[in-house]
Structure formats: structure tokens, C-alpha cells
Design a protein around this motif. Structure first.
Motif, PDB file in Angstrom:
ATOM      1  N   ASP A   2       0.814  -1.224   0.000  1.00  0.00           N
ATOM      2  CA  ASP A   2       0.000   0.000   0.000  1.00  0.00           C
ATOM      3  C   ASP A   2       0.844   1.269   0.000  1.00  0.00           C
ATOM      4  OD1 ASP A   2      -2.232  -1.516   0.026  1.00  0.00           O
ATOM      5  OD2 ASP A   2      -2.430  -1.526   2.215  1.00  0.00           O
ATOM      6  N   GLU A   3       2.073   1.148   0.574  1.00  0.00           N
ATOM      7  CA  GLU A   3       2.943   2.301   0.711  1.00  0.00           C
ATOM      8  C   GLU A   3       3.210   2.930  -0.658  1.00  0.00           C
ATOM      9  OE1 GLU A   3       6.499   0.957   2.538  1.00  0.00           O
ATOM     10  OE2 GLU A   3       7.264   2.992   2.867  1.00  0.00           O
ATOM     11  N   LYS A   4       3.208   4.266  -0.729  1.00  0.00           N
ATOM     12  CA  LYS A   4       3.540   4.907  -2.002  1.00  0.00           C
ATOM     13  C   LYS A   4       4.960   5.487  -1.937  1.00  0.00           C
ATOM     14  CE  LYS A   4       1.860   7.796  -5.655  1.00  0.00           C
ATOM     15  NZ  LYS A   4       0.819   8.613  -6.204  1.00  0.00           N
ATOM     16  N   PHE A   5       5.755   5.157  -2.938  1.00  0.00           N
ATOM     17  CA  PHE A   5       7.157   5.601  -2.971  1.00  0.00           C
ATOM     18  C   PHE A   5       7.300   6.852  -3.824  1.00  0.00           C
ATOM     19  CE2 PHE A   5       7.168   1.091  -2.075  1.00  0.00           C
ATOM     20  CZ  PHE A   5       8.024   1.012  -0.990  1.00  0.00           C
ATOM     21  N   ASP A   6       8.402   7.569  -3.617  1.00  0.00           N
ATOM     22  CA  ASP A   6       8.710   8.659  -4.549  1.00  0.00           C
ATOM     23  C   ASP A   6       9.099   8.042  -5.895  1.00  0.00           C
ATOM     24  OD1 ASP A   6       8.392  10.846  -2.745  1.00  0.00           O
ATOM     25  OD2 ASP A   6      10.269  10.253  -1.790  1.00  0.00           O
ATOM     26  N   THR A   7      10.014   7.075  -5.817  1.00  0.00           N
ATOM     27  CA  THR A   7      10.476   6.457  -7.067  1.00  0.00           C
ATOM     28  C   THR A   7      10.604   4.939  -6.901  1.00  0.00           C
ATOM     29  OG1 THR A   7      11.712   8.448  -7.640  1.00  0.00           O
ATOM     30  CG2 THR A   7      12.332   6.444  -8.807  1.00  0.00           C
ATOM     31  N   ILE A   8      10.116   4.223  -7.902  1.00  0.00           N
ATOM     32  CA  ILE A   8      10.353   2.783  -7.988  1.00  0.00           C
ATOM     33  C   ILE A   8      11.385   2.560  -9.073  1.00  0.00           C
ATOM     34  CG2 ILE A   8       9.351   0.620  -8.864  1.00  0.00           C
ATOM     35  CD1 ILE A   8       6.878   1.209  -7.206  1.00  0.00           C
ATOM     36  N   ILE A   9      12.399   1.736  -8.770  1.00  0.00           N
ATOM     37  CA  ILE A   9      13.445   1.410  -9.751  1.00  0.00           C
ATOM     38  C   ILE A   9      13.289  -0.061 -10.116  1.00  0.00           C
ATOM     39  CG2 ILE A   9      15.937   1.247 -10.123  1.00  0.00           C
ATOM     40  CD1 ILE A   9      16.171   3.448  -7.851  1.00  0.00           C
ATOM     41  N   ILE A  10      13.222  -0.341 -11.400  1.00  0.00           N
ATOM     42  CA  ILE A  10      13.070  -1.742 -11.828  1.00  0.00           C
ATOM     43  C   ILE A  10      14.447  -2.281 -12.204  1.00  0.00           C
ATOM     44  CG2 ILE A  10      11.884  -3.324 -13.393  1.00  0.00           C
ATOM     45  CD1 ILE A  10       9.825  -1.046 -13.872  1.00  0.00           C
ATOM     46  N   GLY A 252       1.209 -10.801  -9.072  1.00  0.00           N
ATOM     47  CA  GLY A 252       0.026  -9.939  -8.948  1.00  0.00           C
ATOM     48  C   GLY A 252       0.169  -8.803  -7.953  1.00  0.00           C
ATOM     49  N   SER A 253       1.327  -8.727  -7.256  1.00  0.00           N
ATOM     50  CA  SER A 253       1.497  -7.625  -6.281  1.00  0.00           C
ATOM     51  C   SER A 253       1.620  -6.296  -7.026  1.00  0.00           C
ATOM     52  CB  SER A 253       2.765  -7.802  -5.449  1.00  0.00           C
ATOM     53  OG  SER A 253       2.805  -9.070  -4.894  1.00  0.00           O
ATOM     54  N   LYS A 254       1.068  -5.230  -6.395  1.00  0.00           N
ATOM     55  CA  LYS A 254       1.119  -3.899  -7.015  1.00  0.00           C
ATOM     56  C   LYS A 254       1.998  -2.973  -6.193  1.00  0.00           C
ATOM     57  CE  LYS A 254      -3.383  -4.207  -9.159  1.00  0.00           C
ATOM     58  NZ  LYS A 254      -4.754  -3.747  -9.215  1.00  0.00           N
ATOM     59  N   TYR A 255       2.804  -2.165  -6.887  1.00  0.00           N
ATOM     60  CA  TYR A 255       3.700  -1.223  -6.219  1.00  0.00           C
ATOM     61  C   TYR A 255       3.463   0.166  -6.804  1.00  0.00           C
ATOM     62  CZ  TYR A 255       5.912  -5.459  -4.561  1.00  0.00           C
ATOM     63  OH  TYR A 255       6.131  -6.675  -3.972  1.00  0.00           O
ATOM     64  N   PHE A 256       3.253   1.159  -5.906  1.00  0.00           N
ATOM     65  CA  PHE A 256       2.865   2.510  -6.345  1.00  0.00           C
ATOM     66  C   PHE A 256       3.994   3.520  -6.096  1.00  0.00           C
ATOM     67  CE2 PHE A 256      -0.904   0.126  -5.370  1.00  0.00           C
ATOM     68  CZ  PHE A 256      -1.798   0.458  -6.371  1.00  0.00           C
ATOM     69  N   ALA A 257       4.148   4.447  -7.041  1.00  0.00           N
ATOM     70  CA  ALA A 257       5.152   5.517  -6.866  1.00  0.00           C
ATOM     71  C   ALA A 257       4.776   6.712  -7.726  1.00  0.00           C
ATOM     72  CB  ALA A 257       6.539   5.008  -7.273  1.00  0.00           C
ATOM     73  N   ASN A 258       5.427   7.842  -7.454  1.00  0.00           N
ATOM     74  CA  ASN A 258       5.229   9.016  -8.325  1.00  0.00           C
ATOM     75  C   ASN A 258       5.969   8.837  -9.638  1.00  0.00           C
ATOM     76  OD1 ASN A 258       3.737  10.326  -6.379  1.00  0.00           O
ATOM     77  ND2 ASN A 258       5.575  11.176  -5.402  1.00  0.00           N
ATOM     78  N   ASN A 259       7.192   8.293  -9.540  1.00  0.00           N
ATOM     79  CA  ASN A 259       8.022   8.124 -10.733  1.00  0.00           C
ATOM     80  C   ASN A 259       8.582   6.712 -10.800  1.00  0.00           C
ATOM     81  OD1 ASN A 259       7.999  10.865 -11.811  1.00  0.00           O
ATOM     82  ND2 ASN A 259       9.045  11.394  -9.906  1.00  0.00           N
ATOM     83  N   TYR A 260       8.871   6.274 -12.023  1.00  0.00           N
ATOM     84  CA  TYR A 260       9.389   4.915 -12.229  1.00  0.00           C
ATOM     85  C   TYR A 260      10.635   4.991 -13.103  1.00  0.00           C
ATOM     86  CZ  TYR A 260       4.803   3.595 -10.501  1.00  0.00           C
ATOM     87  OH  TYR A 260       3.680   3.449  -9.715  1.00  0.00           O
ATOM     88  N   ILE A 261      11.683   4.303 -12.693  1.00  0.00           N
ATOM     89  CA  ILE A 261      12.895   4.211 -13.535  1.00  0.00           C
ATOM     90  C   ILE A 261      13.032   2.755 -13.941  1.00  0.00           C
ATOM     91  CG2 ILE A 261      15.418   4.352 -13.570  1.00  0.00           C
ATOM     92  CD1 ILE A 261      15.274   6.556 -11.467  1.00  0.00           C
ATOM     93  N   SER A 262      13.126   2.513 -15.240  1.00  0.00           N
ATOM     94  CA  SER A 262      13.400   1.143 -15.679  1.00  0.00           C
ATOM     95  C   SER A 262      14.843   1.055 -16.128  1.00  0.00           C
ATOM     96  CB  SER A 262      12.489   0.728 -16.834  1.00  0.00           C
ATOM     97  OG  SER A 262      12.934  -0.537 -17.310  1.00  0.00           O
ATOM     98  N   THR A 263      15.577   0.072 -15.588  1.00  0.00           N
ATOM     99  CA  THR A 263      16.972  -0.131 -16.000  1.00  0.00           C
ATOM    100  C   THR A 263      17.072  -1.274 -17.001  1.00  0.00           C
ATOM    101  OG1 THR A 263      17.545  -1.689 -14.227  1.00  0.00           O
ATOM    102  CG2 THR A 263      17.757   0.650 -13.721  1.00  0.00           C
ATOM    103  N   LEU A 264      15.930  -1.771 -17.463  1.00  0.00           N
ATOM    104  CA  LEU A 264      15.934  -2.887 -18.420  1.00  0.00           C
ATOM    105  C   LEU A 264      16.212  -2.367 -19.831  1.00  0.00           C
ATOM    106  CD1 LEU A 264      12.683  -4.767 -17.320  1.00  0.00           C
ATOM    107  CD2 LEU A 264      14.865  -4.558 -16.141  1.00  0.00           C
ATOM    108  N   HIS A 265      16.476  -3.273 -20.735  1.00  0.00           N
ATOM    109  CA  HIS A 265      16.600  -2.906 -22.150  1.00  0.00           C
ATOM    110  C   HIS A 265      15.304  -2.197 -22.544  1.00  0.00           C
ATOM    111  CE1 HIS A 265      16.856  -3.297 -26.491  1.00  0.00           C
ATOM    112  NE2 HIS A 265      18.101  -3.744 -26.374  1.00  0.00           N
ATOM    113  N   PRO A 266      15.394  -1.082 -23.315  1.00  0.00           N
ATOM    114  CA  PRO A 266      14.188  -0.316 -23.655  1.00  0.00           C
ATOM    115  C   PRO A 266      13.097  -1.173 -24.312  1.00  0.00           C
ATOM    116  CG  PRO A 266      16.134   0.866 -24.331  1.00  0.00           C
ATOM    117  CD  PRO A 266      16.620  -0.449 -23.809  1.00  0.00           C
TER     118      PRO A 266
END
Ligand code: FAD
Length: 474
Positions: A2-10, A252-266
Motif C-alpha cells: 500500500d505504501e507509495k514511494f517517490d520512485t520505484i526502480i526496476i 500480482g502484487s502492485k507497487y505505487f510511486a510518483n516516478n518509475y525508472i526502468s533499467t531494463l533494455h528499452p
């Protein structure tokens, strides 16, 4: 969650860790989601017989005080957390001759002039090109954004041929192609120069292995409130009003944030979305970008007190063609396996195409295992035979060995076709392989080795650029 993060990094590879360090240092609430049980991605080490084996990080450049990698570690707030040891020389074994390649521009120039006394002008032009390109990599320019230059659309192969007709010197100048998956008809002056130029400034490696680096950076991020979610593969980015609402993992888990950074191949990042904001032609363009080849790595455990520790990493190119990376290898005795004057470990890296092992992917696991093991054994034996030319008696010192192939990288890091360094910086299509950090989705940003360039330096530079873009977005 439920917690909302500033940024989630994948992804918790190097890029994810640098972004995590910087953003937590800036006071952000950060969550890093990693599909594997362990962090590290391409540099995740492993243990066998009580020995730690490092994987995708041999050494890195510009590590001394005042140099760019050193500055970047400071900016990420991790400079005091692990120890770096310097390397003074490389060796290049080519056509039965060993060249000494010192680190440090002055020593490098002096040594090359001893080998090629008539080539002063060519050597000076080459060095000044490296200095010009690496000199432009400053924190100020990283924050401002790099400008496109003609070094992106000139091939390094053509460049060295334009400054000297001496084939031997051309080969010596491009001895370390393996470090960027060099391709004669694709690799640019730019990519060659940032790699070789930063290594010539100074070269270092993790004194206590990648595990020490990973543990200390992880602890730093955690101490600043960062959260790691391991063994969860991000499966989908869910959009609402043109922005990512949450990311959803395989379970199926959900993670919430204001911004998301993906480090995977585009391409893999875009595959996580099905929004029309990303046009079909753009998806096609990204999926058609060419990637560097993969790697075959042999981790050898040597019999105790049998093989001398080698201070200098050795690049071997035994054919007359330094661009033939299948018949080249990088040979190193990692310090983690140093026992007195002897080496307990030897690490040998050579190039391998995904196509060489592709047909072993879809078969039943039993058949794949025997065929695959046999294939890897044969290839390892071929390389050992070649090493005997340089180190006679080497094979007798081997206790046992382990190997990794493109299938290993495909499985662990999930890179496309197990590519070692991601998208190629192709001088024929320089603009095509330059990807922006921002995407059409307002709160989704890209980072990692596919943006700009790979390796410790490339990934650090991009992490800083990405984080600053995220902070501007706030
Ligand atoms: C054999 C080899 C040797 C190398 N040697 C050197 C060297 O000596 N010096 C140097 O500077 N560089 C070297 N490199 C390059 C360097 O290791 C890489 O450029 C760098 O580690 C890439 O970091 P990254 O974070 O961009 O990508 P990765 O390390 O690939 O990290 C991506 C992470 O994302 C995770 N992930 C993937 N999909 C998902 C998903 N759907 N959900 C959640 N997580 C996901 C992966 O598991 C991985 O942990 C080497 C690379 C290889 C392969």
C-alpha cells in the motif's frame, strides 16, 4: 504494497543501485524491485568450493582522485564504502609476441614509442583523441547533456587506419575491443575512446570482490530508508491518465510511486506497457536495434600452489585479426583467489553469439543439458589449448572449472539474446542508438547500460542523468 514511494526502480543491477544510492541520498523514498533472489544483475557473483567468483566486472577506469568515476562514486555517496585497487599494466599477446600496455598516458606513450619509434605522430594523434573525448566527460557536461559529435559517426577501425599504415600499431591501439564487444564495421571512435581513454587515466577493481561492493551499496541504500523487493519480476506497468499508476509483479502484487525508472533494455521496458502513447513504429524501431554479442566465460579453479598470480590482465588475439573476438580472450587471475604468490582462480572471457547455443534453449531440459554441457566442454577445451601457447603447462594446473554462456545471461539478467553490453553504438546509425531518458509516459524514465553506453562508467553517467531528470520532474 500500500505504501507509495517517490520512485520505484526496476532492476537491482549496477544502474538500479546507483539510482537508488543517489535518490535516497537526495531524501527520496525509493523501492528497488529485482526479479532475482540476489542483487547485482550482470555483476552478481557466485560461490563454488568456498571461493567467490566475480562475473561481469573485471575492472573499470578513471578511478583516481579528481577523475570522473571517482567523482561519480562521491556524488552517489558511496565512495567510502568499498576499496578499489589499481592496475598498473595490461598485457597484449598477439601473433606470438607480448606487448606491455602501461596505464597512465605518459607511460603509455613512452612504451608505444619504444615499440614503434617511427610512429610518434600517429601515437600522439590517437592519444589526443582519447584525451579530447574523455576530457569532455565532466559532471557539468553530464548534467547539461552531451552533445552529438562526429566521433559518434566515425568508425574506430577507419580512424586508426587513417592515422597509421602500420598494421601492428593499429592492432595494439585496439587491443581491448573485447571490453565493448567491438565490431570492426560498427564500433565508433566515441565508444572506443571513452573505454580506452578512461582505462588509460587509471584502472581499478574491487579489492574485496563484487560482493563487497554490492553489500556495502545495498546497506547504504537501506540505511537511508530504501527498500529492496527481491525475487519479484515486474510483469506490467499499469497506466492511468497517461501516467504509470503502479507496476505489477508476476505474482500480482502492485507497487505505487510518483516516478518509475526502468533499467531494463528499452524493448523489454516497452513490452511492459500496452499504451497507445508509445507508437507502433517506435516500438518497432527499438526492437530492431542491434545488440552486442554475448560472452562465454570460464571460471577455473586451479590446483593449490600450481599457477602464478598474474598482476596484469592479458588480452590475447591469436589470429591476425584483432576484431575476431571469437578467437580472442581476456585472461585474468582475480585477486579474490590470490593465495600467496599463486592464483587459485583464473577467469577467461571470450565472445559467443546467442545463435551458437540457441538451439539448446527450446529442447527438453534433459537433452539440452547433455548437449549443452558437451558443447561448453568442447569450447572450453579449445580455449585451454590456445592458452597453452602463452602459458605452457596451464592445463595441468586446472583442478576444475565452471562456465557461463549466452543462455546464462539470458536467464540471469534477462538481456536480449544474453547480450553482454546491450545496444551497439553503431557509427553507421549513431542517432538511432541514442535513446532519451524521458519516454512518452510522463513518469517513466530509462536508465542502464542501453542508454549512452555500458560498463561502470557508462552506467554511472546515465544513472546521474536519469536521477536528475526524475528530480526535475518532481
Ligand atoms: C561478462 C561481462 C564482463 C563485463 N566486464 C566489465 C568490466 O570489466 N568493466 C565494466 O565496466 N563493465 C563490464 N561489463 C559490463 C557491466 O557489467 C554492465 O554494463 C553493467 O553491469 C550493466 O548494469 P545494468 O544495471 O545496466 O544492467 P543489468 O546488470 O542487466 O541489471 C538489470 C537488472 O534488472 C533485473 N531485471 C530484468 N528484468 C526484470 C524485471 N522484469 N523485473 C525486475 N527485475 C528485472 C535483472 O535481473 C538485473 O538484475 C561486463 C559485462 C559482462 C556481461
Amino acid at each position: 504494497m500500500d505504501e507509495k514511494f517517490d520512485t520505484i526502480i526496476i532492476g537491482a543491477g549496477l544502474s538500479g543501485l546507483f539510482c537508488g544510492s543517489y535518490l535516497t541520498k537526495k531524501g527520496q523514498k525509493v523501492c528497488i524491485i529485482e526479479k532475482n533472489r540476489e542483487i547485482g544483475g550482470a555483476i552478481q557473483p557466485f560461490t563454488r568450493k568456498n571461493e567467490w567468483f566475480d562475473t561481469g566486472m573485471h575492472y573499470f577506469g578513471a578511478v583516481n582522485d579528481g577523475q570522473i568515476q571517482n567523482e561519480l562514486f562521491k556524488i552517489f555517496g558511496i565512495n567510502n564504502d568499498f576499496e578499489i585497487k589499481n592496475i598498473d599494466n595490461f598485457k597484449f599477446w598477439h601473433n606470438g609476441k607480448e606487448y606491455n600496455i602501461p596505464v597512465g598516458y605518459d607511460k603509455y606513450k613512452a612504451q608505444l614509442l619504444l615499440y614503434f619509434p617511427k610512429e610518434k605522430k600517429a601515437i600522439e594523434i590517437y592519444i589526443s583523441k582519447l584525451k579530447e573525448i574523455t576530457g569532455n566527460i565532466t559532471i557539468k557536461n553530464i548534467l547539461k547533456g552531451f552533445e552529438y559529435s562526429s566521433d559518434h559517426n566515425t568508425g574506430i577501425y577507419n580512424f586508426v587506419r587513417s592515422i597509421t599504415e602500420n598494421k601492428e600499431l593499429q592492432d595494439v591501439l585496439t587491443f581491448n575491443n573485447m571490453l565493448y564487444g567491438g565490431e570492426r564495421d560498427k564500433s565508433s571512435v566515441y565508444i572506443h575512446s571513452v573505454i580506452n581513454g578512461s582505462f588509460l587515466q587509471s584502472t581499478g577493481f574491487f579489492k574485496n570482490g563484487s560482493i563487497d561492493f554490492l553489500e556495502s551499496v545495498k546497506n547504504k541504500i537501506k540505511s537511508l530508508g530504501g527498500i529492496f523487493v527481491n525475487s519479484k519480476k515486474v510483469d506490467k506497468l499499469d497506466l492511468k491518465n497517461g501516467k504509470i499508476n503502479c507496476c505489477i509483479t508476476e505474482d500480482g502484487s502492485k507497487y505505487f510511486a510518483n516516478n518509475y525508472i526502468s533499467t531494463l533494455h528499452p524493448k523489454l521496458t516497452l513490452d511492459l506497457t500496452d499504451t497507445k502513447l508509445i507508437k507502433k513504429f517506435y516500438r518497432k524501431r527499438i526492437s530492431e536495434l542491434k545488440n552486442t554479442k554475448s560472452t562465454f566465460l570460464i571460471y577455473v579453479l586451479m590446483k593449490e600452489n600450481s599457477f602464478l598470480y598474474q598482476e596484469s590482465p592479458l588480452f590475447s588475439s591469436e589470429t591476425n585479426n584483432v576484431w575476431d573476438l571469437y578467437n580472442s580472450y581476456l585472461f585474468q587471475t582475480p585477486i579474490s583467489g590470490k593465495k600467496g604468490k599463486y592464483a587459485r582462480q583464473v577467469k577467461i572471457m571470450t565472445e559467443m553469439s546467442f545463435e551458437d547455443v540457441e538451439n539448446m534453449l527450446g529442447q527438453s531440459s534433459k537433452k539440452r543439458t547433455s548437449e549443452y554441457l558437451m558443447f561448453k566442454k568442447q569450447r572450453a577445451e579449445e580455449i585451454f589449448n590456445s592458452i597453452e601457447n602463452k602459458f605452457p603447462g596451464f592445463k595441468n594446473c586446472i583442478e576444475t572449472y565452471y562456465t557461463s554462456s549466452p543462455l546464462t545471461y539470458l536467464h540471469y539478467t534477462g538481456t536480449i539474446k544474453g547480450s553482454s553490453y546491450g545496444i551497439i553504438n553503431d557509427f553507421n546509425h549513431p542517432i538511432r542508438s541514442m535513446l532519451p531518458i524521458r519516454t512518452k509516459i510522463k513518469n517513466l524514465f530509462l536508465s542502464g547500460q542501453n542508454i549512452n553506453f555500458h560498463g561502470m562508467l557508462g552506467v554511472s553517467i546515465t544513472a546521474l542523468m536519469t536521477c536528475n531528470t526524475v528530480l526535475e520532474n518532481e
